[in-house]
Design a protein around this motif. Structure first.
Motif, PDB file in Angstrom:
ATOM      1  N   HIS A 106       6.442   8.712   2.905  1.00 42.77           N
ATOM      2  CA  HIS A 106       5.839   9.428   1.779  1.00 42.77           C
ATOM      3  C   HIS A 106       5.913  10.925   2.047  1.00 42.77           C
ATOM      4  O   HIS A 106       5.937  11.364   3.199  1.00 42.77           O
ATOM      5  N   GLU A 107       5.990  11.670   0.948  1.00 39.35           N
ATOM      6  CA  GLU A 107       5.957  13.124   1.065  1.00 39.35           C
ATOM      7  C   GLU A 107       4.508  13.534   1.244  1.00 39.35           C
ATOM      8  O   GLU A 107       3.619  13.089   0.526  1.00 39.35           O
ATOM      9  N   LYS A 108       4.293  14.376   2.217  1.00 43.61           N
ATOM     10  CA  LYS A 108       2.949  14.798   2.597  1.00 43.61           C
ATOM     11  C   LYS A 108       2.808  16.295   2.338  1.00 43.61           C
ATOM     12  O   LYS A 108       3.645  17.082   2.797  1.00 43.61           O
ATOM     13  N   ILE A 109       1.782  16.662   1.633  1.00 41.88           N
ATOM     14  CA  ILE A 109       1.520  18.078   1.376  1.00 41.88           C
ATOM     15  C   ILE A 109       1.055  18.733   2.669  1.00 41.88           C
ATOM     16  O   ILE A 109       0.235  18.181   3.403  1.00 41.88           O
ATOM     17  N   ASP A 152       0.837  -1.206   0.000  1.00 39.47           N
ATOM     18  CA  ASP A 152       0.000   0.000   0.000  1.00 39.47           C
ATOM     19  C   ASP A 152       0.869   1.252   0.000  1.00 39.47           C
ATOM     20  O   ASP A 152       0.580   2.222  -0.692  1.00 39.47           O
ATOM     21  N   TYR A 153       1.933   1.254   0.791  1.00 41.59           N
ATOM     22  CA  TYR A 153       2.840   2.401   0.828  1.00 41.59           C
ATOM     23  C   TYR A 153       3.628   2.524  -0.464  1.00 41.59           C
ATOM     24  O   TYR A 153       3.770   3.615  -1.015  1.00 41.59           O
ATOM     25  N   VAL A 154       4.145   1.402  -0.944  1.00 42.71           N
ATOM     26  CA  VAL A 154       4.968   1.397  -2.158  1.00 42.71           C
ATOM     27  C   VAL A 154       4.189   1.957  -3.341  1.00 42.71           C
ATOM     28  O   VAL A 154       4.743   2.688  -4.173  1.00 42.71           O
ATOM     29  N   GLU A 155       2.913   1.638  -3.424  1.00 41.32           N
ATOM     30  CA  GLU A 155       2.083   2.087  -4.544  1.00 41.32           C
ATOM     31  C   GLU A 155       1.653   3.547  -4.420  1.00 41.32           C
ATOM     32  O   GLU A 155       1.076   4.095  -5.345  1.00 41.32           O
ATOM     33  N   GLY A 156       1.949   4.177  -3.297  1.00 41.20           N
ATOM     34  CA  GLY A 156       1.586   5.578  -3.104  1.00 41.20           C
ATOM     35  C   GLY A 156       2.340   6.484  -4.068  1.00 41.20           C
ATOM     36  O   GLY A 156       3.496   6.233  -4.417  1.00 41.20           O
ATOM     37  N   LYS A 157       1.669   7.546  -4.471  1.00 39.45           N
ATOM     38  CA  LYS A 157       2.217   8.462  -5.470  1.00 39.45           C
ATOM     39  C   LYS A 157       3.532   9.103  -5.038  1.00 39.45           C
ATOM     40  O   LYS A 157       4.418   9.313  -5.853  1.00 39.45           O
ATOM     41  N   LYS A 158       3.700   9.388  -3.766  1.00 40.84           N
ATOM     42  CA  LYS A 158       4.899  10.081  -3.295  1.00 40.84           C
ATOM     43  C   LYS A 158       5.719   9.209  -2.341  1.00 40.84           C
ATOM     44  O   LYS A 158       6.311   9.686  -1.397  1.00 40.84           O
TER      45      LYS A 158
END
Length: 144
Positions: free
Chosen positions: A66-69, A41-47
Motif C-alpha cells: 500500500h502507498e503510505k503517506i 484486509d490489505y486488498v480493501e485498503g484505499k491505497k
C-alpha cells in the motif's frame, strides 16, 4: 508473467501464503479462512497495490503493498510477499519487487519500507535486492 491482483485470485494467494509460512522457519499456523481474511484486509485498503506471479497459467506468488503517506514523500509499504517454496531462489521474488520499484519510479515516490522476521532467510533476500537495515527505526511489540 506478472499481473495486477484480481480479487478472484484471493483463494489461490491464501493457499500459497500458507505453504510459505506454515513451516519451521516462520512457525505460523494459518488456516485458509484466516489467511483469506488477512489478505483481504490489505486488498480493501484505499491505497492497495498488488500483483500476482503466474507460471504456466498458475499463480505461484504475490506481493501486497500500500502507498503510505509520509511527511516528505509518500512511500510503498510491502505488507506481504510470497513465492511458492518449489520456485524460490529463482528470481521470482526479485521480479515482484521490480514491478513495485517501477511503480515507485512512475509515481515519483520515496521508496519501499517493510518488516520481516530477522531469524529467517528473508532479510538476506531483501538485502540482496538493495534494501538496508534501518538503524533509525525500531520495531517494537507488547505481548498480552
Amino acid at each position: 508473467m506478472i499481473k495486477k491482483f484480481d480479487v478472484n485470485d484471493l483463494d489461490k494467494c491464501a493457499k500459497i501464503m500458507m505453504l510459505v509460512y506454515n513451516n519451521e522457519y516462520w512457525q505460523c499456523q494459518w488456516s485458509l479462512e484466516t489467511a483469506k481474511a488477512y489478505l483481504m484486509d490489505y486488498v480493501e485498503g484505499k491505497k492497495f497495490i498488488g500483483y500476482t506471479l503466474w507460471i504456466d497459467n498458475v499463480i505461484k506468488g504475490a506481493i501486497f503493498c500500500h502507498e503510505k503517506i509520509w511527511w516528505n514523500n509518500n512511500e510503498i509499504f510491502i505488507d506481504e510477499m510470497f513465492v511458492s517454496p518449489e520456485i524460490q531462489r529463482q528470481g521470482y521474488g526479485t521480479e515482484l519487487l521490480n514491478i513495485i520499484e517501477n511503480h515507485i519510479k512512475e509515481h515519483n515516490l520515496a521508496g519501499f519500507t517493510l518488516s520481516t522476521n530477522r531469524f529467517t532467510p528473508a532479510p538476506n533476500f531483501y538485502r540482496k535486492n538493495g534494501f538496508s537495515d534501518a538503524e533509525h527505526v525500531l520495531f517494537m511489540y507488547k505481548e498480552i
